[in-house]
Design an enzyme around this catalytic site. Structure first.
Site, PDB file in Angstrom:
ATOM      1  N   ARG A 148     -18.178  -2.014  14.466  1.00 27.10           N
ATOM      2  CA  ARG A 148     -19.285  -1.049  14.401  1.00 27.10           C
ATOM      3  C   ARG A 148     -20.113  -1.054  15.680  1.00 27.10           C
ATOM      4  NH1 ARG A 148     -20.975  -1.900   8.092  1.00 27.10           N
ATOM      5  NH2 ARG A 148     -19.450  -0.437   7.298  1.00 27.10           N
ATOM      6  N   LYS A 167     -10.752   1.897  -9.000  1.00 28.59           N
ATOM      7  CA  LYS A 167     -11.337   2.567 -10.167  1.00 28.59           C
ATOM      8  C   LYS A 167     -11.302   4.081 -10.131  1.00 28.59           C
ATOM      9  CE  LYS A 167     -14.903  -0.670 -11.575  1.00 28.59           C
ATOM     10  NZ  LYS A 167     -16.359  -0.783 -11.501  1.00 28.59           N
ATOM     11  N   GLY A 186     -13.569   2.175   3.638  1.00 25.35           N
ATOM     12  CA  GLY A 186     -13.421   0.791   4.065  1.00 25.35           C
ATOM     13  C   GLY A 186     -12.041   0.215   3.850  1.00 25.35           C
ATOM     14  N   GLY A 194     -18.754   5.207   2.557  1.00 23.12           N
ATOM     15  CA  GLY A 194     -19.520   5.990   1.580  1.00 23.12           C
ATOM     16  C   GLY A 194     -19.825   7.388   2.081  1.00 23.12           C
TER      17      GLY A 194
HETATM   18  P1  AMP Z   1     -11.617   0.765  -3.734  1.00 20.97           P
HETATM   19  O1  AMP Z   1     -12.752   0.009  -3.086  1.00 20.97           O
HETATM   20  O2  AMP Z   1     -11.979   1.426  -5.012  1.00 20.97           O
HETATM   21  O3  AMP Z   1     -10.916   1.678  -2.761  1.00 20.97           O
HETATM   22  O4  AMP Z   1     -10.573  -0.328  -4.172  1.00 20.97           O
HETATM   23  C1  AMP Z   1      -9.944  -1.189  -3.287  1.00 20.97           C
HETATM   24  C2  AMP Z   1      -9.492  -2.384  -4.021  1.00 20.97           C
HETATM   25  O5  AMP Z   1      -8.626  -1.997  -5.065  1.00 20.97           O
HETATM   26  C3  AMP Z   1      -8.719  -3.347  -3.161  1.00 20.97           C
HETATM   27  O6  AMP Z   1      -9.443  -4.543  -3.038  1.00 20.97           O
HETATM   28  C4  AMP Z   1      -7.408  -3.562  -3.919  1.00 20.97           C
HETATM   29  O7  AMP Z   1      -7.028  -4.903  -3.982  1.00 20.97           O
HETATM   30  C5  AMP Z   1      -7.744  -3.057  -5.295  1.00 20.97           C
HETATM   31  N1  AMP Z   1      -6.543  -2.566  -6.003  1.00 20.97           N
HETATM   32  C6  AMP Z   1      -5.663  -1.647  -5.584  1.00 20.97           C
HETATM   33  N2  AMP Z   1      -4.671  -1.497  -6.476  1.00 20.97           N
HETATM   34  C7  AMP Z   1      -4.921  -2.353  -7.481  1.00 20.97           C
HETATM   35  C8  AMP Z   1      -4.236  -2.670  -8.696  1.00 20.97           C
HETATM   36  N3  AMP Z   1      -3.098  -2.061  -9.023  1.00 20.97           N
HETATM   37  N4  AMP Z   1      -4.783  -3.597  -9.490  1.00 20.97           N
HETATM   38  C9  AMP Z   1      -5.943  -4.212  -9.145  1.00 20.97           C
HETATM   39  N5  AMP Z   1      -6.623  -3.959  -8.022  1.00 20.97           N
HETATM   40  C10 AMP Z   1      -6.124  -3.033  -7.194  1.00 20.97           C
END
Ligand code: AMP
Length: 397
Positions: A36, A199, A355, A378
Site C-alpha cells: 500500500r 460466504k 483482498g 471493500g
Molecule cells: P472471502 O473473504 O469471502 O472472499 O473469503 C475468502 C476465504 O474463503 C478464504 O480465506 C478461503 O480460505 C475461504 N474459502 C474458500 N473456499 C472455501 C471452502 N470451500 N470452504 C471453506 N472456506 C473457503
C-alpha cells in the site's frame, strides 16, 4: 475534474490522503507487506519532482477511543522513508499545534507524515469542522486512497469541499477508477465475472448487480455449496448458510430470466476435516457424503471454468475458489488464475479485485499476467454492487 498531471504543485503543500493501513507482525511490529505504501509512490514522487511538498494523511487500524500506541503511524515511518527514498518528518497529531507548525514550515521537496487520522472520532463521523482543520494544513488536496473511497469520512470526502479548485485524484486512484469503469461500463463481451470466497451473504449484492451486466457468472469457493443445497444437493459438512437458500434460488431464477449463464463447480475436492493434511477425494459437488466438506473445486469444474474464461473478453474476479491458503486446496484457485492469465495474454481485460483474490494471484506470482490488480477490497466490491463511492464522488463535485 483537475488532473494531477497538469496541476502546478510548485511551492504548494499538497495534502495527500493515502491508505497506509499496512499489516504489522504481531510480535515484532514490523511491516509485513508494504504494497500500500509502494502504491502511493508515483503520486508522492510526482508532487515532489514538480516542486511541491507532501503532507501524508492516513488511517491505521481501527482505534476505538483516541490515541493508542499500537495504532500509531510512528511505527511505519522508517518503511515510508525507505520507500520514498528520503527523510520524512512526523507530526504527533493530525490537527493541532505540531501539525500546524510542521506543515507551515514545510519546504519544497519535503515530506511530512501526520499521525493516524482515526485517533479522532470526528474522522469516521465525517465531521465538517474536523475536515476544515485538516484542510487548513495545505494548499491543495490529492486523494490517492482508493481503499477508503467507500467511506464518507472527513479526510476522504468532506475535506474535498475546502478545495473547490485545488482537489484531484492521485495516480493510484485514477488507475483504480479507470479499470473499474472499463469493466462496469465498457466491458467487451463476453464478460465473465468470477465470484468466490466463503460466504453468500458477503457477495449477494455484487452477484445481484452482476446479473445486470455480465454474460457469465462463475461461482466457486465455500459459497457455491449453499447454491447446491438450494437445488436439493447433498453437501455434507461444507460451508452453508441455510438462511440464504432462498436468495440462491432467486439468483438462479433471475439469471435464467436475464439470460446470464451461472456456472457452479461440477465437482469438488472434499476433505474429511478442515486441515492441510486431511484425507481428500473428488466427488460431484452435489453428492458430498456426510462427514466430508468441499474445500476446493475439482478437475471437471476447473476444465469447465477454463473453457468459459478462455472465450471471455472481459473478466472480473473477486474471491478464491477454495481454501487456497492450504497447499492441498489451492489447485482450483491456481488453475483459475492461470486461465485468467491465458485469456489476458489472448487480449482479454482482467480485473482482480478484493483482498483474497489479489493475495492468491500474488501468491502464485501471477500479478503481472493480469490486466489490473485492485488495491481496494471493500471499495471495489461496493463499486460493483452498484453503489456510489463517496470518496470518488467528492472529487467530481
Ligand atoms: P472471502 O473473504 O469471502 O472472499 O473469503 C475468502 C476465504 O474463503 C478464504 O480465506 C478461503 O480460505 C475461504 N474459502 C474458500 N473456499 C472455501 C471452502 N470451500 N470452504 C471453506 N472456506 C473457503
Amino acid at each position: 475534474m483537475i488532473s494531477i498531471d497538469t496541476y502546478s504543485f510548485k511551492g504548494k503543500r499538497a495534502i495527500v490522503r493515502v491508505d497506509f493501513n499496512v499489516p504489522l507482525d504481531k510480535e515484532t511490529f514490523e511491516v509485513t507487506d508494504d504494497k500500500r505504501i509502494r502504491a502511493a509512490l508515483p503520486t508522492i514522487h510526482h508532487i515532489l519532482k514538480s516542486g511541491g511538498s507532501v503532507i501524508l494523511l492516513s488511517h491505521f487500524g481501527r482505534p476505538k477511543d483516541g490515541p493508542e500506541e499500537k495504532f500509531s503511524l510512528k511505527q511505519i515511518i522508517n518503511v515510508v522513508e525507505k520507500n520514498i527514498g528520503q527523510t520524512v518528518q512526523f507530526a504527533s497529531d493530525c490537527i493541532g499545534k505540531d501539525a500546524k507548525e510542521r506543515s507551515a514550515a514545510l519546504k519544497s521537496g519535503e515530506v511530512l507524515l501526520l499521525e493516524n487520522v482515526r485517533f479522532y472520532a470526528e474522522e469516521t463521523k465525517g465531521d465538517i469542522g474536523f475536515a476544515e482543520k485538516l484542510a487548513s494544513l495545505g494548499d491543495c488536496y490529492v486523494n490517492d486512497a482508493f481503499g477508503a473511497a467507500h467511506r464518507a469520512h472527513a479526510s476522504t470526502t468532506q475535506i474535498a469541499q475546502f478545495f473547490p479548485r485545488d482537489k484531484m485524484v492521485g495516480f493510484l486512484m485514477k488507475a483504480e477508477i479507470e479499470s473499474a469503469r472499463k469493466v462496469l461500463n465498457h466491458a467487451e463481451r463476453p464478460f465473465t465475472a468470477i465470484v468466490g470466497g466463503a460466504k453468500v451473504s458477503d457477495k449477494v449484492l455484487i452477484v445481484e448487480n452482476l446479473l445486470n451486466i455480465a454474460d457469465h457468472i462463475i461461482i466457486g469457493g465455500g459459497m457455491s455449496y449453499t447454491f447446491y443445497k438450494a437445488q436439493g444437493g447433498t453437501i455434507g459438512q461444507s460451508l452453508c448458510e441455510d438462511e440464504r437458500l432462498d436468495t440462491c434460488r432467486e439468483i438462479l431464477a433471475k439469471a435464467k430470466e436475464k439470460g446470464v449463464r451461472i456456472h457452479l463447480p461440477l465437482d469438488s475436492t472434499i476433505a474429511d476435516r478442515f486441515a492441510a493434511d486431511a484425507v481428500t477425494k473428488v466427488t460431484p459437488s452435489n453428492q458430498i457424503p456426510d462427514g466430508w466438506m468441499g474445500l476446493d473445486i475439482g478437475t471437471k469444474a476447473i476444465a469447465a471454468f477454463r473453457e468459459v474464461l478462455l472465450a471471455s473478453k472481459t473478466i472480473l474476479w473477486n474471491g478464491p475458489m477454495g481454501v487456497f491458503e492450504m497447499k492441498a486446496f489451492e489447485n482450483g484457485t491456481k488453475a483459475v488464475a492461470e486461465a485468467v492469465a491465458e485469456a489476458t495474454a489472448n487480449g482479454a481485460f482482467s480485473l482482480i479485485g478484493g483482498g483474497d483474490s489479489a493475495a492468491a494471484v500474488q501468491k502464485f506470482g501471477m500479478s503481472d499476467q493480469v490486466s489490473y490488480v485492485s488495491t481496494g477490497g471493500g471499495a471495489l466490491l461496493e463499486y460493483f454492487e452498484g453503489k456510489v463511492l463517496p470518496g470518488v464522488q467528492a472529487m467530481e463535485a
